[in-house]
Motif scaffolding. Structure first.
Motif, mmCIF file in Angstrom:
data_model
loop_
_atom_site.group_PDB
_atom_site.id
_atom_site.type_symbol
_atom_site.label_atom_id
_atom_site.label_comp_id
_atom_site.label_asym_id
_atom_site.label_seq_id
_atom_site.Cartn_x
_atom_site.Cartn_y
_atom_site.Cartn_z
ATOM 1 N N UNK A 1 0.783 -1.090 0.492
ATOM 2 C CA UNK A 1 0.657 0.617 -0.349
ATOM 3 C C UNK A 1 0.711 1.071 0.170
ATOM 4 N N UNK A 2 1.911 1.308 0.726
ATOM 5 C CA UNK A 2 2.527 2.202 0.970
ATOM 6 C C UNK A 2 3.218 3.260 -0.648
ATOM 7 N N UNK A 3 3.966 1.675 -1.331
ATOM 8 C CA UNK A 3 4.338 1.483 -2.312
ATOM 9 C C UNK A 3 3.221 2.175 -3.355
ATOM 10 N N UNK A 4 2.070 1.835 -3.585
ATOM 11 C CA UNK A 4 1.209 2.429 -4.128
ATOM 12 C C UNK A 4 1.292 3.989 -3.891
ATOM 13 N N UNK A 5 1.238 4.275 -2.814
ATOM 14 C CA UNK A 5 0.551 5.827 -2.055
ATOM 15 C C UNK A 5 2.129 6.750 -2.528
ATOM 16 N N UNK A 6 2.780 6.104 -2.832
ATOM 17 C CA UNK A 6 4.150 6.749 -2.689
ATOM 18 C C UNK A 6 4.108 6.432 -4.523
ATOM 19 N N UNK A 7 3.792 5.812 -5.125
ATOM 20 C CA UNK A 7 4.357 6.148 -7.095
ATOM 21 C C UNK A 7 3.251 6.493 -7.607
ATOM 22 N N UNK A 8 1.432 7.603 -6.567
ATOM 23 C CA UNK A 8 0.990 8.181 -7.347
ATOM 24 C C UNK A 8 1.637 9.793 -6.627
ATOM 25 N N UNK A 9 1.925 9.661 -5.615
ATOM 26 C CA UNK A 9 3.155 10.774 -5.755
ATOM 27 C C UNK A 9 1.514 11.356 -4.360
ATOM 28 N N UNK A 10 1.440 11.009 -4.364
ATOM 29 C CA UNK A 10 0.247 11.198 -2.965
ATOM 30 C C UNK A 10 0.660 11.261 -2.271
ATOM 31 N N UNK A 11 1.400 10.701 -1.371
ATOM 32 C CA UNK A 11 2.217 11.348 0.430
ATOM 33 C C UNK A 11 3.228 10.715 0.650
ATOM 34 N N UNK A 12 4.241 11.040 1.403
ATOM 35 C CA UNK A 12 5.926 10.252 1.830
ATOM 36 C C UNK A 12 5.021 9.548 2.832
ATOM 37 N N UNK A 13 5.759 8.180 2.380
ATOM 38 C CA UNK A 13 4.972 7.342 2.984
ATOM 39 C C UNK A 13 5.772 6.289 4.568
ATOM 40 N N UNK A 14 5.247 7.221 5.908
ATOM 41 C CA UNK A 14 6.497 6.301 6.902
ATOM 42 C C UNK A 14 5.498 5.295 7.370
ATOM 43 N N UNK A 15 5.889 4.447 7.846
ATOM 44 C CA UNK A 15 5.642 2.851 8.302
ATOM 45 C C UNK A 15 6.199 3.094 9.813
ATOM 46 N N UNK A 16 5.572 2.208 11.204
ATOM 47 C CA UNK A 16 6.125 1.391 12.127
ATOM 48 C C UNK A 16 5.157 0.930 12.273
ATOM 49 N N UNK A 17 6.214 -0.395 13.014
ATOM 50 C CA UNK A 17 5.073 -1.815 13.797
ATOM 51 C C UNK A 17 4.640 -1.188 15.206
ATOM 52 N N UNK A 18 3.142 -2.159 15.238
ATOM 53 C CA UNK A 18 2.172 -2.168 16.760
ATOM 54 C C UNK A 18 3.436 -3.094 17.611
ATOM 55 N N UNK A 19 3.914 -3.313 17.596
ATOM 56 C CA UNK A 19 3.810 -4.595 18.068
ATOM 57 C C UNK A 19 4.221 -4.444 19.783
ATOM 58 N N UNK A 20 3.524 -5.551 20.503
ATOM 59 C CA UNK A 20 3.274 -5.096 21.637
ATOM 60 C C UNK A 20 4.372 -4.776 22.628
ATOM 61 N N UNK A 21 4.645 -3.713 23.469
ATOM 62 C CA UNK A 21 6.170 -2.809 24.549
ATOM 63 C C UNK A 21 5.527 -2.325 25.817
ATOM 64 N N UNK A 22 5.821 -2.503 26.210
ATOM 65 C CA UNK A 22 5.508 -2.005 28.091
ATOM 66 C C UNK A 22 6.525 -0.769 28.027
ATOM 67 N N UNK A 23 6.695 0.671 28.142
ATOM 68 C CA UNK A 23 7.599 1.308 28.532
ATOM 69 C C UNK A 23 7.140 2.058 29.822
ATOM 70 N N UNK A 24 8.124 2.206 30.353
ATOM 71 C CA UNK A 24 7.888 2.699 31.817
ATOM 72 C C UNK A 24 6.543 1.601 32.902
ATOM 73 N N UNK A 25 6.911 0.540 32.102
ATOM 74 C CA UNK A 25 5.837 -0.540 32.899
ATOM 75 C C UNK A 25 4.326 0.948 33.047
ATOM 76 N N UNK A 26 4.166 1.125 31.689
ATOM 77 C CA UNK A 26 2.796 1.256 31.371
ATOM 78 C C UNK A 26 2.210 0.033 30.890
ATOM 79 N N UNK A 27 0.884 0.155 31.057
ATOM 80 C CA UNK A 27 0.477 -0.539 30.195
ATOM 81 C C UNK A 27 0.301 -0.661 28.860
#
Length: 260
Positions: free
Chosen positions: A78-104
């Motif tokens: 999907x990012x390649x599609x958006x990029x190829x049409x010059x709609x936007x620069x796309x920035x992707x990140x994951x949403x893996x389980x993480x617990x910062x400073x003992x936060x839920x």
């Protein structure tokens, strides 16, 4: 620096080389990706950047424990599609389980997203070659709930796409965030979604009291993951619908094959 509901730490030095001044967007291959690594209180955050000649930046945030590329690399496609049409620069990140400073997990996922948004706004010219940018956000399931909670805090966010939204961040927090957002809102969910995201999407839609525009589509014969070739094409086309307004959504026409 303190924000409502989350803390934005001072950014560590990014690992992206500042070569953007020499970027030739005309010659750029549509599949080019750059990589950046951030550090938030010891949590490493990988960013995959698909640059395009545009003043818009789209941040893609997956669902709970979501991989940066997604199943069968659907987010990368999907990012390649958006990029190829010059709609936007796309920035992707994951949403893996993480617990910062003992936060839920839910609080950690919100902090992580807010930190990335702050980083992109602070470094917009270096990352995109543009002095001023518009932000677009696309969130899936739990990622959608994180976006809904904080998007009103960032005036640069002009458009948002919620895909099979969840209530992970809490309906009260989601409602509080959405009712103060003044940009454009687009929502999609499958009619056969296992977590009944179609009902949650309607809740999101009704909570958007100040949005300049809000659209919702419930896709027949479609589950939470948008499985199947037709539904995958519809999912890809949703990004064109929300961020370019050049699609006949909810038709699969214009979408790309994400998976069989």
């Amino acid at each position: 620096m303190k924000k409502k509901g989350y803390t934005i730490p001072v950014a560590s030095q990014p690992l992206l080389s500042p070569y953007w001044r020499n970027i030739n967007f005309e010659a750029m291959d549509k599949n080019d990706i750059d990589f950046e690594k951030l550090n938030l209180d010891g949590l490493e955050i990988d960013l995959h950047i698909h640059r395009a000649d545009s003043n818009a930046v789209l941040i893609m945030y997956p669902g709970a424990d979501g991989d940066i590329d997604g199943y069968n690399q659907k987010y990368r496609k999907i990012a390649n599609l958006i990029q190829s049409k010059r709609i936007a620069t796309v920035i992707r990140l994951d949403n893996k389980y993480c617990y910062m400073e003992r936060l839920p997990y839910c609080e950690s996922m919100i902090n992580k997203l807010a930190y990335v948004i702050e980083h992109i706004l602070k470094n917009a010219e270096r990352i995109t070659g543009q002095e001023k940018i518009e932000l677009y956000l696309a969130g899936v399931s739990a990622g959608a709930s994180a976006i809904a909670t904080i998007l009103h805090e960032f005036s640069s966010v002009k458009k948002v796409l919620f895909i099979a939204p969840a209530e992970s961040a809490g309906l009260e927090n989601i409602s509080r965030g959405l009712k103060r957002y003044e940009g454009e809102v687009y929502l999609i969910a499958g009619e056969k979604d296992e977590i009944k995201a179609f009902d949650i999407a309607r809740f999101y839609h009704s909570a958007c009291k100040m949005a300049v525009k809000k659209e919702i589509e419930i896709i027949p014969e479609c589950d939470h993951q948008f499985r199947g070739e037709r539904n995958g094409r519809i999912l890809a086309n949703a990004y064109l619908w929300a961020f370019s307004e050049k699609s006949d959504f909810p038709s699969p026409n214009g979408g790309i094959v994400l998976y069989p």
